[in-house]
Structures are given as C-alpha cells and as structure tokens.
Motif scaffolding. Sequence first.
Motif, PDB file in Angstrom:
ATOM      1  N   ASN A   1       0.844  -1.193   0.000  1.00 48.60           N
ATOM      2  CA  ASN A   1       0.000   0.000   0.000  1.00 48.60           C
ATOM      3  C   ASN A   1       0.880   1.244   0.000  1.00 48.60           C
ATOM      4  OD1 ASN A   1      -1.784   2.203   0.900  1.00 48.60           O
ATOM      5  ND2 ASN A   1      -3.275   0.551   1.182  1.00 48.60           N
ATOM      6  N   THR A   2       0.925   1.925  -1.147  1.00 50.56           N
ATOM      7  CA  THR A   2       1.826   3.064  -1.311  1.00 50.56           C
ATOM      8  C   THR A   2       1.496   4.205  -0.357  1.00 50.56           C
ATOM      9  OG1 THR A   2       2.033   2.498  -3.650  1.00 50.56           O
ATOM     10  CG2 THR A   2       2.775   4.687  -2.990  1.00 50.56           C
ATOM     11  N   LYS A   3       0.213   4.487  -0.160  1.00 54.12           N
ATOM     12  CA  LYS A   3      -0.172   5.591   0.703  1.00 54.12           C
ATOM     13  C   LYS A   3       0.271   5.360   2.143  1.00 54.12           C
ATOM     14  CE  LYS A   3      -4.108   7.584  -1.749  1.00 54.12           C
ATOM     15  NZ  LYS A   3      -5.536   7.984  -1.636  1.00 54.12           N
ATOM     16  N   ILE A   4       0.052   4.153   2.650  1.00 55.87           N
ATOM     17  CA  ILE A   4       0.446   3.840   4.022  1.00 55.87           C
ATOM     18  C   ILE A   4       1.956   3.904   4.170  1.00 55.87           C
ATOM     19  CG2 ILE A   4       0.528   1.996   5.751  1.00 55.87           C
ATOM     20  CD1 ILE A   4      -2.236   1.144   4.857  1.00 55.87           C
TER      21      ILE A   4
ATOM     22  N   TYR B   1       3.209   7.528   4.051  1.00 56.24           N
ATOM     23  CA  TYR B   1       2.865   8.257   5.273  1.00 56.24           C
ATOM     24  C   TYR B   1       3.836   7.914   6.398  1.00 56.24           C
ATOM     25  CZ  TYR B   1       0.126   9.958   9.238  1.00 56.24           C
ATOM     26  OH  TYR B   1      -0.289  10.614  10.375  1.00 56.24           O
ATOM     27  N   ILE B   2       4.157   6.626   6.534  1.00 49.26           N
ATOM     28  CA  ILE B   2       5.081   6.205   7.588  1.00 49.26           C
ATOM     29  C   ILE B   2       6.476   6.744   7.331  1.00 49.26           C
ATOM     30  CG2 ILE B   2       6.184   4.188   8.643  1.00 49.26           C
ATOM     31  CD1 ILE B   2       3.561   2.687   8.182  1.00 49.26           C
ATOM     32  N   PHE B   3       6.926   6.728   6.072  1.00 52.54           N
ATOM     33  CA  PHE B   3       8.229   7.316   5.740  1.00 52.54           C
ATOM     34  C   PHE B   3       8.252   8.800   6.086  1.00 52.54           C
ATOM     35  CE2 PHE B   3       9.084   3.870   2.361  1.00 52.54           C
ATOM     36  CZ  PHE B   3       9.796   3.121   3.276  1.00 52.54           C
ATOM     37  N   ALA B   4       7.130   9.489   5.848  1.00 53.78           N
ATOM     38  CA  ALA B   4       7.054  10.918   6.175  1.00 53.78           C
ATOM     39  C   ALA B   4       7.148  11.130   7.678  1.00 53.78           C
ATOM     40  CB  ALA B   4       5.760  11.508   5.629  1.00 53.78           C
ATOM     41  N   LEU B   5       6.497  10.252   8.466  1.00 50.65           N
ATOM     42  CA  LEU B   5       6.581  10.353   9.925  1.00 50.65           C
ATOM     43  C   LEU B   5       8.015  10.188  10.406  1.00 50.65           C
ATOM     44  CD1 LEU B   5       3.500   8.328  11.247  1.00 50.65           C
ATOM     45  CD2 LEU B   5       3.827  10.800  11.303  1.00 50.65           C
ATOM     46  N   LEU B   6       8.761   9.306   9.723  1.00 50.45           N
ATOM     47  CA  LEU B   6      10.147   9.045  10.105  1.00 50.45           C
ATOM     48  C   LEU B   6      11.125  10.045   9.504  1.00 50.45           C
ATOM     49  CD1 LEU B   6      10.156   5.148   9.716  1.00 50.45           C
ATOM     50  CD2 LEU B   6       9.955   6.466  11.837  1.00 50.45           C
ATOM     51  N   GLY B   7      10.612  10.961   8.679  1.00 51.36           N
ATOM     52  CA  GLY B   7      11.480  11.945   8.049  1.00 51.36           C
ATOM     53  C   GLY B   7      12.299  11.391   6.905  1.00 51.36           C
ATOM     54  N   ILE B   8      11.855  10.267   6.313  1.00 45.77           N
ATOM     55  CA  ILE B   8      12.566   9.640   5.202  1.00 45.77           C
ATOM     56  C   ILE B   8      11.849  10.000   3.901  1.00 45.77           C
ATOM     57  CG2 ILE B   8      13.340   7.465   4.182  1.00 45.77           C
ATOM     58  CD1 ILE B   8      13.248   6.261   7.003  1.00 45.77           C
ATOM     59  N   THR B   9      12.515  10.678   3.011  1.00 48.89           N
ATOM     60  CA  THR B   9      11.906  11.088   1.740  1.00 48.89           C
ATOM     61  C   THR B   9      12.434  10.303   0.546  1.00 48.89           C
ATOM     62  OG1 THR B   9      13.590  12.811   1.464  1.00 48.89           O
ATOM     63  CG2 THR B   9      11.537  13.431   2.584  1.00 48.89           C
ATOM     64  N   ARG B  10      13.494   9.566   0.743  1.00 51.44           N
ATOM     65  CA  ARG B  10      14.130   8.850  -0.369  1.00 51.44           C
ATOM     66  C   ARG B  10      13.213   7.799  -0.978  1.00 51.44           C
ATOM     67  NH1 ARG B  10      19.674   5.204   0.139  1.00 51.44           N
ATOM     68  NH2 ARG B  10      19.706   4.439  -2.021  1.00 51.44           N
TER      69      ARG B  10
END
Length: 306
Positions: A283-286, A289-298
């Motif tokens: 699930n790309t959205k989930i 969102y979790i990567f964004a919470l962790l500050g990971i944008t790569r």
Amino acid sequence: QYFSRIMPPGPAWRELGEVRFVYGYWSIGSGVIAEALYFPCMLALRAESRNSCYKIMLWISLVDMLTLLVSSIFFGIGLIHGDVFCARPLWYFWLGAYGIGCWTASCLGCLTLVCNRLAELLDRGWMFEGRRTYVFLAISTLYGVAFTFFTPPPLFNSKYQSYFFDPHIDESGEYLYRNIPHAVNNLTLVVLSTFLYAALCIIIFKKQSSAQGAMATVVGRTRLKASRAVFLQAAVICFGNFTSSIMYVYFNFFYTPPALVIFGQVAWQLGLSLQPIIYLLVNTKIRSYIFALLGITRFMQRSTTT
C-alpha cells in the motif's frame, strides 16, 4: 459444580494441561511485533479516513489489534503456564467471550469492506457516503457484542494448544458444549467474503483488460500493479480467515489430529499478523505516510492510482 467440589478451580487443574514454551514464546513474540506494526498503519489509515474504504480498514485494524491479544499474546502466556480453563475459569471465560466477539465483528467488517470495494467498482459508491459507513460499522460492532454476551465462549486449553467450546473436564460432555451461531458465522460470512473477494479481483482484472491500450500505457501498467496489490491483500485476508474458520468449526465437532489443530490456530494468528506487513509492502499511501513520519523522503512515492 460436581468437579468444583472434588477439586476447586485453581492451579491444581494445570495437571491436565501441558507447558508449551516454544509455541508460547512464538505466539507472544509474533503478537507483540504485529501490534507494533499495526500502530503506524493505523495512523496512516486515520490520515486517509475521509475515504469510506479507509474508514472501514481503520476499524478492522483496530478490531484485529484487539483480537491479537486473544489469538497470540494471552494465548502464549497461557501456553507457558500450562493452563486449562479450570485453572482460571473466570479469566478464560471472559477472554474467550471477548475473543469470539472480536472475531465475529471482524468477519462482518471484512464483508463490509469488500462490499464497499464492489460498490465503488459498480458505481454504487453512494451506499457508503457520509455517515452510512458508520452505520455499517455500528452493525458489525453490535454483531460482535451479541456473540460476546449471548453465545458460549471458546475456552483455552494448553494441552491441545487452542480454544475449544468443550472445557475437556471429562469425556461425558463431548457433545454438550456447542456454539451453533459461531459455526453458522464461520460457514456463511467468512466463506461469502472469500467469494466476494474473488469477485472483486475478477472485476478489477476484467476492467484492466477491457481498457483500451491498458498494458501499452504507463497508467495501464500502474493500474495493473495496483490491482495485483489488491489481490495480494485480499488473498492474505482470505487465507487466514477461511482456514482458521473452517478448522475451528471442524475440530469443535469432530476429532482432529493435534497437528491440524495447531495449523488452524497458527492460520488465525498469521491472518492477523501478516496484514500490517502486507499494508507496508504493497500500500503506497500507508508506506509513504510512515516514511514521512520518520522523516525519510528517499523511498516516498506519490500514488496516482485509486
């Protein structure tokens, strides 16, 4: 009452059980890991809860987190102690009642989810618009509550490594302890949801194949990839629910080899534990969102396909 006069409820009844360290620690460990993985997934689902589909998925995830306490964590603790029902009768009575309520509510919730997806594909999404989704979820909740308070609960037994409606105090009650509504639930709602998930996947692939130049365009290939993700999520949900539901009905009515009893219990555990992993993988959205919470944008991706 007869057996309570001979030997009152308490630790002495553990002589009828067996300590299961390996399976017990595995159950606790897998349950704790799954609970930890569910939490960020639920945050992501809540962020997308304007969509009726994500509302339902959020509710199912919450119920599954509550169910994991029965199917894995407290189940593992009971195995390590070598408990049977009469060792802690009040605790295991309400634990079983709580578990059957969560299970049946989740069954109807999964059926609601697939009906929501079919309604969207068939241009009937208005059925879940506004507060209508909450009505369906309220019905699922009341359905589980009814099983909790008005049907016999399954009871824990470490010797046979599962939950049974028969407390296995003696052999005379073999046909006395039954929960017919539970059997009806498993053989209708769960099987029905399996067929509806199959219908969902068939409709998705037919719409993909009938689209003009579907495989020749980037959008077509993206949609095909998304449909495969839907199929994978549906397959995991259906495998755990279908296998555990059939096995629970069977071994509560007929003699079943111990290995198959454990297989049915593990299928229930895996059906719950693998769902957050599937969400994170497909699930790309989930995942974004979790990567964004962790500050990971790569590794963040923008999803353009519904």
